[in-house]
Write a protein that holds these residues in place. Sequence first.
Motif, PDB file in Angstrom:
ATOM      1  N   UNK A  47      10.977  11.725  -3.562  1.00 15.90           N
ATOM      2  CA  UNK A  47       9.755  10.337  -4.484  1.00 15.90           C
ATOM      3  C   UNK A  47      10.301   9.588  -3.414  1.00 15.90           C
ATOM      4  N   UNK A  48       9.212   8.857  -2.810  1.00 12.04           N
ATOM      5  CA  UNK A  48       9.814   7.986  -1.300  1.00 12.04           C
ATOM      6  C   UNK A  48       9.768   6.728  -2.142  1.00 12.04           C
TER       7      UNK A  48
ATOM      8  N   UNK C  21       3.796   9.564  -7.433  1.00 13.94           N
ATOM      9  CA  UNK C  21       3.205   9.096  -6.422  1.00 13.94           C
ATOM     10  C   UNK C  21       5.073   9.758  -5.971  1.00 13.94           C
ATOM     11  N   UNK C  22       4.571  10.228  -7.374  1.00 11.52           N
ATOM     12  CA  UNK C  22       6.232  11.778  -7.189  1.00 11.52           C
ATOM     13  C   UNK C  22       5.921  12.910  -7.133  1.00 11.52           C
ATOM     14  N   UNK C  30      -0.554   7.542  -4.938  1.00 10.21           N
ATOM     15  CA  UNK C  30      -1.406   7.841  -5.323  1.00 10.21           C
ATOM     16  C   UNK C  30      -2.222   8.445  -5.388  1.00 10.21           C
ATOM     17  N   UNK C  31      -2.943   9.371  -5.234  1.00  6.94           N
ATOM     18  CA  UNK C  31      -4.021   9.925  -5.106  1.00  6.94           C
ATOM     19  C   UNK C  31      -4.750  10.191  -6.679  1.00  6.94           C
ATOM     20  N   UNK C  32      -6.207  10.292  -6.354  1.00  6.52           N
ATOM     21  CA  UNK C  32      -6.729  10.141  -7.944  1.00  6.52           C
ATOM     22  C   UNK C  32      -7.898  11.063  -7.457  1.00  6.52           C
ATOM     23  N   UNK C  48      -0.919   0.524  -2.971  1.00  6.84           N
ATOM     24  CA  UNK C  48       0.191  -0.548  -4.004  1.00  6.84           C
ATOM     25  C   UNK C  48       1.972  -0.155  -4.499  1.00  6.84           C
ATOM     26  N   UNK C  49       2.453   1.064  -3.805  1.00  2.00           N
ATOM     27  CA  UNK C  49       3.316   1.786  -4.977  1.00  2.00           C
ATOM     28  C   UNK C  49       4.458   0.983  -3.844  1.00  2.00           C
TER      29      UNK C  49
END
Lengths: 167, 155, 397, 334
Positions: A47-48, C21-22, C30-32, C48-49
């Motif tokens: 988890x970066x 994101x994990x 993140x990808x959807x 945007x994370x």
Amino acid sequence: MRVKEEQSLTGNIYNFVRKIVLWIIFKTPLKRLRNWGISYSLWPVHLTTACCGCEFGASSAPRFDAERTGYLPFVGPRQTNLIVIEGSLSKKMANAVRLTYEQMPNPKYVIALGACAIDLGIFYDSYNLVRVDEVVPVDVYVPGCPPRPEAIIRSVVMLQRKIRRGG
Amino acid sequence: MNIDEVSRVFKDLKSMIEPEAQISILSSNRLIITTSTDKLELIANLLKNYGFDHVKSVTAIDYPMKNIIEISYLISSFNNLNLSKIILTLKTLIDRNKSISKSLYKVWPSVEFLERETYDLMGVFFEEHPENTSLILPEDYKDIRPLRKDFKLIK
Amino acid sequence: MKTSLSKQQDNRKEIELFIGPQHPASGHMRFIGRVDGDIFTNFIPDPGWVHRGIEKIAENRKWIQIIPLVERAAILDAANMNIGYVIALEKLLDIEPPPRAQYLRTLLCEINRITSHLYGFGIAGIMIGSSTFYMWPFADREPLIDIAQLITGARLTYSYMIPGGVRRDLPQGFKEKALKALKYIERRLNNDYFRIFFDNPVTKARYQEVGVLKRDDAIRLGIVGPNLRASNVKYDVRKVEPYAAYPELEFDIAYEKEGDCYARLLVRVEEIRQSIKIIRQILDALPQGPIIHKKYEKLVSLRKLEEYQKTGIFGLPAIFTVLRPPAGEVISRVEAARGELIFHIISTGELRPYRLRMVTPSFRNIVLFRELISGARVMDFPAIYGSIDYFPPESDR
Amino acid sequence: MEIVDLILNILLHPSIFVPLIFPGFITILIIIILLIWAERKVAAKIQMRIGPLYVTRRFGGILQLLADLLRYMFAEVITSKDSDKFIFIASPIVALTATLLPLAVIPAGSLLGIELIALRTNISLLAALALSSLTPIFIIIMGWASNNKFALMGSLREGHLMISYEVPLYLSALSVAILHGSLDIVDIVNNQQRVWTVLINPFAAFSFFISVIMSTSRFPFEITESDSELVAGPYTEYSSILYGLVMGVPYMRLYVFTLLFVDLFLGGWYPLIDGFSSITLIIKVLIILLFSVFLRSVYPRYRLDQAIRIGWHILFTLSLISITLSLLIIGWVM
């Protein structure tokens, strides 16, 4: 919860067994074995959260080789027991960190890297960041922007000592 | 790049776009074209036909005192090596209260994410853009858009 | 992005996959995706994370304080981020650094380009499962980081360039150490990397003819950097608009014709070779002289001046804290490791910039995820991601 | 004294000794601990690192897996709300058992003069192959019971791979049976006293070995649990001791198949050491195991469709060739 009728005679067997198991694990020499095993098997989850991730990567790489301490970056939250928060935490990411933390099995630990994780560092007035201690409980903070890989490995060693002391 | 070529491009463009827009020289190889929002797409099409094939940046600048938002498209070329030495700024001014502009997505598809980011951080709505949704900020963001001047970091 | 997904909500054949994101391969991102069997029918990046609002924070910082700020966008490419901002600032101030400073800047930029590409290789390697090719490039970054550390004193975040020059001169015995490191990296790159990874039949099967980006599409989408050059567009800011010492140095633009994942990696290999060539030239032809513009050399205190002449370390003059560039608009562009970096700065003659726009190469490459991965197989996603060399903090700023 | 004798007799009886001690459970545990440690150490050596060390400094961190196992043991067991709880918990245990079942019919030489085979039948090869095909089914069930998209996709991949490696695996094993004219593994090994099968029919050995690599998800076919897109494949939702079990399954499977491979192709327990022929066998097994885990540090992984294509185009063809070759040799000798 309402006590069922059978339970009023025998007591709550589930709770009784649970108490015994907890007693065996935490009040007998088994505790030391458990702490020894956990301390040498700290697996951080992938988890970066921000840019200290490069130094996190470098700390596993050959010159620093954090695997010596039994530290192995691993895939999912279910199989791991350590979150390494790499630097700043945006509002979007804070939710993800919280979710990941809750998905992990107990016992779990958190290391926070970088000045941003302590008090937002160079981005002290940013509108999109939160402090790490508002999201998850942190065991070890590592200062630096970014901290050197040696410092990251040292934080792992510190956490190991803390666990072996019974923390 | 020598000055002659810039001035040649400058002359070409000047004859092409006037009187709808004004062109000026910012520095040795930076040109600026200023136009109004409704002529924007027309000028953009002309520029694209001239050889400017992609957009490098969409910059929105907030001027609360004048009650305007200035949108600059930085345009250049990958195909034409002479033009790629120039960065051309296509400027337009829009009303700050309404903050609606025309999307150039049909002319240059490369503006897609840049315009979306501008919408997200500056709150400029681009008409005819395929996706005017939040990109960087959380989806439920309600506050003033952060790059506006009246958004203060430390109260 | 919600709307475009809900369009296909009733299609029960596909499953919706949220990656990140994990996730081991998502990075801070993140990808959807929508998966039909083994094919991504739709793939949307959701950045945007890691957004920290550097553009807004810069409006509240003094001009000199922005130097460390902009390099936080991509700390493994800090020198290139720095030089973009410093060039813009110098254009506003209308000063030109002395030749030695120009060469030192170029030196650090090229070292950073190599380390950044090696980092990209490592990520690409682990993405398709080669743990050795994660470890080797990360190990071989270290000698170069050591060299950068000799020049600047920091591992990643240098803040080495200041308006009018650089902060430090080279230490003694630098040239020998640098040449040794270059020789090492050259040997590894030309032999070992090809033997373990680039000539590996599995690597070729995974990369060749996967994620092909055609020349017209690359231009249409405004792609930058090695990804653009892998699609046969010979565009490099160092040639188109030379800055620092690049006009006097000899090097070629690395490019490939195929535009697939393998070509994107080979372009980076060739760029590392060119960077080594550039660094060798710099070490040979480094001009003597001051490392800071005369105007600022006069402004420092006598004690600092003595220290500067003795050790080559230039203490910042107090005037930098109240630097007020004249009002104006300036656009600078440099070739960072991942592509063209643009600074568009509006100054009103105040202590702080009125508006600082920073367009990073990763942000311009983000569209590649949608274009290349939609229609690809599920297992091609990490291969393509690795080959794009995308760095989320740089994109989100 | 009689009681001690009785206990010893029971313990040393093949039907107890084989599944429990050698080549069964205890040996497997020790071998897995050593193997995973060796895997990490070998990879570290190639990658210019040291690998696990500080856990037992004097012995080069050999107890690393023990520490990991302890952590798994004491971690919280999480069963997610949407999963099918009974199957979720039961399937790793059943998969583990199913993986060990073929050991009952695979001979492992002799130790202290005792023939180490729990169940001597004249169709032991068929029985071993049939029992070994149980595990993938439970892996698929694991992914289904987790009710997680990544786990489901991992299961699907396991299913796809299964049909592409099992056919060449069985065909090449059967070509050995044709060659030696027997379905009894003991007969097959005894037939190899003078020359090993791998020298007579290398095609069969090659396609069998690659199929084994594929079925135990070693590199370059680590596709089922490919972490860069599927997190941990079918095992994504498993935590604590359950994950400890499922992590062990591919290694145990590798061990069982390696035992079979050595018996079929590398002459089993020959050359003989009187009364202790198992030692020859176990040395060969260890060498093959080390080679299989060494592949991790050399290869990236293939794509799913490429692996399936390799299975059907190359391995299937090779196994057909090996059967033809066996038939030709048999005909020539006759």
